[in-house]
Design an enzyme around this catalytic site. Sequence first.
Site, PDB file in Angstrom:
ATOM      1  N   GLU A  43      -1.038  30.598 -41.227  1.00  0.00           N
ATOM      2  CA  GLU A  43      -0.786  30.606 -39.785  1.00  0.00           C
ATOM      3  C   GLU A  43       0.212  29.541 -39.348  1.00  0.00           C
ATOM      4  OE1 GLU A  43      -5.541  31.466 -38.940  1.00  0.00           O
ATOM      5  OE2 GLU A  43      -4.717  29.451 -39.043  1.00  0.00           O
ATOM      6  N   CYS A  96      -6.825  25.715 -36.481  1.00  0.00           N
ATOM      7  CA  CYS A  96      -6.445  26.005 -37.862  1.00  0.00           C
ATOM      8  C   CYS A  96      -7.461  26.905 -38.547  1.00  0.00           C
ATOM      9  CB  CYS A  96      -6.323  24.705 -38.662  1.00  0.00           C
ATOM     10  SG  CYS A  96      -5.137  23.554 -37.977  1.00  0.00           S
TER      11      CYS A  96
END
Length: 353
Positions: A91, A333
């Site tokens: 990501e 995250c």
Amino acid sequence: MPTVHLRGQTPETLAAAFPGLPLAVARRVLHRVVGEDRDRLDGVRGLSKALAFDIGARGLFERLEVVDRRRSAVDPFVKYLFRSSDGRLFEAVRIPLEKPRFSVCLSSQVGCALGCRFCETGRLGFLRNLEPWEMVEQALTVKRESPERPLTGAVFQGQGEPLLNYDHVIQAASVLRDPSGLRIGSDRITISTVGLVPQIQRYTDEGHPYRLILSLTSAFSEKREGLVPLTARYGVAELAAAMRRHATTRGGPVHLAWVLIAGFNTGREEAAELARLFHGVKVRVSVIDVNDPSRAFEPPGEEERGLFLSALAEHGLGFVRRYSGGADIDAACGMLASRARGGERHEPPCAPS
């Protein structure tokens, strides 16, 4: 001859990879593929036909596949989920800044091996390190989709522990910084770590210009070890000494990240111990509320948070409160990757005592 991912190269490594390529021409090649974000080398001044053929034969202009892209409905954060050619997911996040510009939070690994209890990425486990070009391409993807705002900052604080992928992270940061690359100021590139002392010492000795920030979260080793297992190897006192040395050598403050967790690390004793550990050096604490989808760890309320910030100020510790944005798009995250992989793979951790 090995293939070369062109977007992960500095002028120096390009020149080394293609014998006979002058450094000045290597800079123009980098400017074409990263600065201009193009996939062709036609018209690069000074590039001979033979070298153009060699680079065309061995050079890769590979891009990442964007699997998911989520724009927050409450703030200008955008979360990206990428898939690499080997099928791995990781990501990046577009972070809006006060002026019409933005920064990007980059992943350095697929998953993470350190298993921090409050981190979704730590629950995914470790799969592999990212290549320099994969980190640069994260930034390029966000940049090309945000033409209305310049990209002026980058932080290696996404999935993974950057200092466990040390050489690749330094290489990627060099491309982001290079005048022929993305031209991000070195003081606007941040590398985050949860505390690998040998790598911090190496980083200090090598004199890299990027900001190094330690995610500390507690000033007491016994408490911190319950959240960050690595503390069993490198205690808080050892970490503090390494960061003090880094700050003294570099000539700036000690940068600390502090994830606020209700009832755990918001007491006055934490501020007092921080002041003791870093007595005589300037400290800047970046404070942000925990964002844990398992709900094992909750952010503090306004009063609890305010008391902690007041304690920091009373002890002369500089701080900035960071906004935890993108809550509606799984911006923390590992969250989006976890969802894409079928949800959380591990049992939620025990709440801190």
